[in-house]
Design an enzyme around this catalytic site. Sequence first.
Site: not given
Length: 362
Positions: A17-18
């Site tokens: 996600h990051e």
Amino acid sequence: MGVLTALAILAGLIVVHEAGHFFAATWQGIRVSGFSVGFGPVLLEKQRRGVQFALRAIPLGGFVSFPDDDEDSSIPLDDPDLLRNRPLHQRALVIAAGVIANLLLAWAVLMAQGTFVGIPAGFSATPGVLVSGVQQGLAAAASGLKAGDRILAVDGLDLGGGQSAVSQLVELVKGAPDQTLLLSAERQGQALELQLTPADLSGIGRIGAQLQPNGSEVFRRPRSPIEVIKQANHDVALLTKRTVDGFVTLVTHFGETAGQVSGPVKIVEMGASLAKQGGSSLFLYTALISINLAVLNALPLPMLDGGQFMLLLLEGLRRKPLPEKFQMAFMQSGFVLLMGLSLVLIVKDTSQLAAVQQLLGR
């Protein structure tokens, strides 16, 4: 090993996600100052090309930081490579990239399942419906049902096996709000009779239990790569729809469904159980949690990607940046809310673990 596997999957989903935010920024030449997994004090860190890569003490997510957020940054405020100085569409891509990354990961995982495990081809069913989880304080728990029980009949009606048995049981529960049902079940080879009274949720019966067919799913070799792609597309769309429906139900019937919300501890417990089973269960678990992470982050709430996207939308409508004090208050309130909710869910889920229940003598 099961717990470590589940933790590794969750950590991987956070990293993906990051990484979506990180690569969307660096690809556009936007300055990035940090990439963190977790919040709070730094446990491990490494500096590379001016970016701090860090593992932090509180494992409840992660974040990508920008020089824009650092009051002590030596970079001039009018630097064209700062995120704040980029056009709205470039900032929107950076914000949306985390959600996109999780959806793409879910699709890739389901592609891998289709390639290496196979295409779902039915269910090798045995009689009964398996109770895979029970929410404490709700109707199923009140009746005495426990995870691992096998429900064989309702009011003398045999359920049979497979997905049709689950569907039949769900329909019987939905159609009996505030009515007592007599369950014939089996627990570790011992027969038992239980009385179950579904709660009334706007005229529909709810019991607070996770149900699944009793048996195992059967897979076959894919006929072609196209079939694998079609199956992955279908499964991602289906899981996303069910996840969105779940969040909508939570919002529209919060009082009745809030008790069913699970936090990190419950998610790890579920993953550990599936890791012991191995096979396709872990693929589906990874895809489902990744999609849940995507949908959760898309919500228009402070500290989430959806909240930042909403601020960006307001800026576009105003055609000028929002006051910094307003943005800071919005994000800080979100941090407090997120940490508080996470703490409550961790305490709730931990108190429901079997080992803790035994210690409490329940």
